[in-house]
Design an enzyme around this catalytic site. Sequence first.
Site: not given
Length: 320
Positions: A8, A12, A57, A80, A123, A125, A147, A151, A177
């Site tokens: 990835g 970002q 992946l 992801a 995360s 999350e 999600y 994770k 972030h």
Amino acid sequence: MRRALITGVNGQDGSYLAELLLDRGYRVIGLVREDAGERLDRIQHIRSQLEIVPGSLLDDALLRRLLEHHQPDEVYNFAARASSSQLLTDPTLTAEYNGLAVVRMLEAIRTVNPKIRFCQASSSEMFGTVAESPQNELTPFRPRNPYGVAKLFAHGMVGTYRENFGVFGCSAILFNHESPRRGPEFVTRKISMSVARIRAGLTRSLSLGALDVTRDWGFAGDYVRAMWQMLQAEVADDYVVATGVSHSVREFCDLAFDRVGLDYRAYVQTDPLVRRAPESIPFLGDATKARRVLGWQPSMSFEQLVTMMVDADIVAQQVA
């Protein structure tokens, strides 16, 4: 020359980490989706310094070939399904990319070279419906969407490979972030882009959900630096990465519009259809462990982050 593989790399976080590693003299290999096409704008300025490999992946054989051919010292996994619009959609694919794909990488590391150091982007999350605040490494996980569940599975497997197979595996439990490279589907970037468009006279309003929702927002460049520091430590472990300070969407709007001399109340509308249920206990990260063990510190304040994002989108709007 030390070698690192970043999955990835065109996202970002991957782009900021690639910059950091190049500055430290690494050879950087970046894995991108086969259909990435032109979506490499975040790394265009360093494209010539990277070795880009297209692939998935979900391809076990490809992952082993990557490790055998490039022989990385470190692997960082950012690949992801991550946008907020995907939290509840297509849970099977979310489980594949955010959960099982991490096991495939860990297994490739174990079989090809267990000395490779691995860092997983976990995360906040995973905390889901939190029972306490702030949240640290010992806070119970209670994910409430596919999600977060996927994770958490990946997070647990990193610990499993660390404890049972001796893989140097770390998980960074990343709180929100942001940066000018944040995807436009995320609320912070929606705000900064709208400010630039309103300033340019291209639109007159911005529709958002609840303005009083709070988050612990930090700068993405600081957070990937924490992940690099994790892999330089003597012992592999998991760390919360956060600022420890909470701000509301309303505060973000206030600062962003004030940057161009406008009052957000004249432009921001709330849409009841996208409102979230009120959170009785706030999401707030406690990064004491990362500060104590790694010596990590965030370099950018919330105010500086908002200013950075608005200024970047104003420049982008002018160029466009």
